[in-house]
Scaffold this motif. Structure first.
Motif, PDB file in Angstrom:
ATOM      1  N   ILE A  52       8.475  -8.112  11.841  1.00 31.20           N
ATOM      2  CA  ILE A  52       7.636  -8.082  10.853  1.00 31.20           C
ATOM      3  C   ILE A  52       7.875  -9.365  10.334  1.00 31.20           C
ATOM      4  O   ILE A  52       8.818  -9.897   9.748  1.00 31.20           O
ATOM      5  CB  ILE A  52       7.495  -6.995   9.948  1.00 31.20           C
ATOM      6  N   TYR A  53       6.817 -10.220   9.771  1.00 33.70           N
ATOM      7  CA  TYR A  53       6.783 -11.302   9.204  1.00 33.70           C
ATOM      8  C   TYR A  53       6.925 -11.004   7.814  1.00 33.70           C
ATOM      9  O   TYR A  53       5.570 -10.359   7.169  1.00 33.70           O
ATOM     10  CB  TYR A  53       5.491 -12.237   9.565  1.00 33.70           C
ATOM     11  N   SER A  54       7.883 -11.092   7.038  1.00 37.14           N
ATOM     12  CA  SER A  54       8.071 -10.238   5.674  1.00 37.14           C
ATOM     13  C   SER A  54       7.095 -11.001   4.515  1.00 37.14           C
ATOM     14  O   SER A  54       6.593 -10.222   3.841  1.00 37.14           O
ATOM     15  CB  SER A  54       9.599 -10.523   5.377  1.00 37.14           C
ATOM     16  N   VAL A  55       7.218 -12.426   4.651  1.00 41.66           N
ATOM     17  CA  VAL A  55       6.260 -13.233   3.864  1.00 41.66           C
ATOM     18  C   VAL A  55       4.869 -12.870   3.810  1.00 41.66           C
ATOM     19  O   VAL A  55       4.174 -12.719   2.930  1.00 41.66           O
ATOM     20  CB  VAL A  55       6.528 -14.670   4.035  1.00 41.66           C
ATOM     21  N   ARG A  56       4.464 -12.651   5.149  1.00 44.04           N
ATOM     22  CA  ARG A  56       3.007 -12.188   5.299  1.00 44.04           C
ATOM     23  C   ARG A  56       2.586 -11.011   4.909  1.00 44.04           C
ATOM     24  O   ARG A  56       1.512 -10.589   4.373  1.00 44.04           O
ATOM     25  CB  ARG A  56       2.798 -12.410   6.707  1.00 44.04           C
ATOM     26  N   LEU A  57       3.455 -10.134   4.969  1.00 42.77           N
ATOM     27  CA  LEU A  57       3.324  -8.772   4.556  1.00 42.77           C
ATOM     28  C   LEU A  57       3.388  -8.687   3.038  1.00 42.77           C
ATOM     29  O   LEU A  57       2.579  -7.995   2.332  1.00 42.77           O
ATOM     30  CB  LEU A  57       4.514  -7.591   5.011  1.00 42.77           C
ATOM     31  N   GLY A  58       4.200  -9.645   2.448  1.00 40.93           N
ATOM     32  CA  GLY A  58       4.120  -9.533   1.097  1.00 40.93           C
ATOM     33  C   GLY A  58       3.089 -10.155   0.611  1.00 40.93           C
ATOM     34  O   GLY A  58       2.372  -9.676  -0.602  1.00 40.93           O
ATOM     35  N   VAL A  59       2.692 -11.238   0.998  1.00 37.29           N
ATOM     36  CA  VAL A  59       1.181 -11.724   0.646  1.00 37.29           C
ATOM     37  C   VAL A  59       0.136 -10.919   0.772  1.00 37.29           C
ATOM     38  O   VAL A  59      -0.725 -11.009  -0.147  1.00 37.29           O
ATOM     39  CB  VAL A  59       1.049 -13.237   1.313  1.00 37.29           C
ATOM     40  N   THR A  60       0.006 -10.023   1.785  1.00 37.74           N
ATOM     41  CA  THR A  60      -0.944  -9.357   2.135  1.00 37.74           C
ATOM     42  C   THR A  60      -0.915  -8.198   1.058  1.00 37.74           C
ATOM     43  O   THR A  60      -1.973  -7.962   0.484  1.00 37.74           O
ATOM     44  CB  THR A  60      -0.885  -8.800   3.565  1.00 37.74           C
ATOM     45  N   LEU A  61       0.010  -7.532   0.703  1.00 37.92           N
ATOM     46  CA  LEU A  61       0.150  -6.481  -0.034  1.00 37.92           C
ATOM     47  C   LEU A  61      -0.220  -6.990  -1.660  1.00 37.92           C
ATOM     48  O   LEU A  61      -0.915  -6.620  -2.257  1.00 37.92           O
ATOM     49  CB  LEU A  61       1.289  -5.840  -0.249  1.00 37.92           C
ATOM     50  N   GLY A  62       0.254  -8.364  -1.905  1.00 44.07           N
ATOM     51  CA  GLY A  62      -0.029  -8.848  -3.237  1.00 44.07           C
ATOM     52  C   GLY A  62      -1.331  -9.193  -3.326  1.00 44.07           C
ATOM     53  O   GLY A  62      -1.891  -8.708  -4.356  1.00 44.07           O
TER      54      GLY A  62
ATOM     55  N   LEU B 279      10.424  -7.258   0.726  1.00 50.34           N
ATOM     56  CA  LEU B 279      11.676  -6.230   0.491  1.00 50.34           C
ATOM     57  C   LEU B 279      11.610  -5.204   2.001  1.00 50.34           C
ATOM     58  O   LEU B 279      12.397  -5.157   2.570  1.00 50.34           O
ATOM     59  CB  LEU B 279      11.928  -5.464  -0.717  1.00 50.34           C
ATOM     60  N   ILE B 280      10.342  -4.876   2.026  1.00 47.89           N
ATOM     61  CA  ILE B 280      10.107  -3.887   3.110  1.00 47.89           C
ATOM     62  C   ILE B 280      10.192  -4.562   4.417  1.00 47.89           C
ATOM     63  O   ILE B 280      10.743  -3.842   5.328  1.00 47.89           O
ATOM     64  CB  ILE B 280       8.591  -3.165   2.979  1.00 47.89           C
ATOM     65  N   GLY B 281       9.570  -5.729   4.537  1.00 46.23           N
ATOM     66  CA  GLY B 281       9.991  -6.402   5.601  1.00 46.23           C
ATOM     67  C   GLY B 281      11.257  -6.870   6.058  1.00 46.23           C
ATOM     68  O   GLY B 281      11.573  -6.969   7.192  1.00 46.23           O
ATOM     69  N   LEU B 282      12.058  -7.125   5.120  1.00 52.47           N
ATOM     70  CA  LEU B 282      13.348  -7.545   5.422  1.00 52.47           C
ATOM     71  C   LEU B 282      14.167  -6.501   5.656  1.00 52.47           C
ATOM     72  O   LEU B 282      14.893  -6.581   6.594  1.00 52.47           O
ATOM     73  CB  LEU B 282      13.922  -8.211   4.129  1.00 52.47           C
ATOM     74  N   ILE B 283      13.966  -5.221   4.932  1.00 53.72           N
ATOM     75  CA  ILE B 283      14.748  -4.023   5.494  1.00 53.72           C
ATOM     76  C   ILE B 283      14.491  -3.655   6.686  1.00 53.72           C
ATOM     77  O   ILE B 283      15.033  -3.398   7.592  1.00 53.72           O
ATOM     78  CB  ILE B 283      14.622  -2.856   4.475  1.00 53.72           C
ATOM     79  N   TYR B 284      13.088  -3.519   6.996  1.00 54.59           N
ATOM     80  CA  TYR B 284      12.545  -3.139   8.388  1.00 54.59           C
ATOM     81  C   TYR B 284      13.172  -4.076   9.598  1.00 54.59           C
ATOM     82  O   TYR B 284      13.621  -3.699  10.752  1.00 54.59           O
ATOM     83  CB  TYR B 284      11.152  -3.243   8.449  1.00 54.59           C
ATOM     84  N   ASN B 285      13.372  -5.329   9.126  1.00 50.80           N
ATOM     85  CA  ASN B 285      13.625  -6.209  10.548  1.00 50.80           C
ATOM     86  C   ASN B 285      15.143  -6.196  10.655  1.00 50.80           C
ATOM     87  O   ASN B 285      15.701  -6.624  11.541  1.00 50.80           O
ATOM     88  CB  ASN B 285      13.443  -7.519  10.016  1.00 50.80           C
TER      89      ASN B 285
END
Length: 83
Positions: free
Chosen positions: A3-13, A71-77
């Protein structure tokens, strides 16, 4: 699969910041009042009905959900998943 953690964070943000910003406009006792009062108790500046107060509230919401998505993306990866 990574998962692209930053992209997930930006999307949720973006989703949460826009939601909080819109809620700050429609917040009344009839529509989303209690829910927005709960949000206002967490994020600084949400109790102000001015545009700058709403922008500060949306920025705080973005930062909060961006960090959660990251954080979710980093943990998942990092989880060892067997395929």
């Amino acid at each position: 699969m990574m998962i692209y953690s930053v992209r997930l964070g930006v999307t949720l943000g973006i989703i949460w910041a826009v939601s909080v910003f819109v809620l700050s406009y429609i917040a009344s006792d009839m529509y989303a009042g209690p829910f927005f009062k709960g949000i206002a108790s967490i994020y600084p500046g949400c109790h102000s009905p001015t545009l700058s107060g709403r922008a500060i509230c949306a920025a705080a919401a973005f930062a909060d959900s961006f960090s959660l998505g990251l954080l979710i993306g980093l943990i998942y990866n990092r989880l060892p998943i067997k395929r």
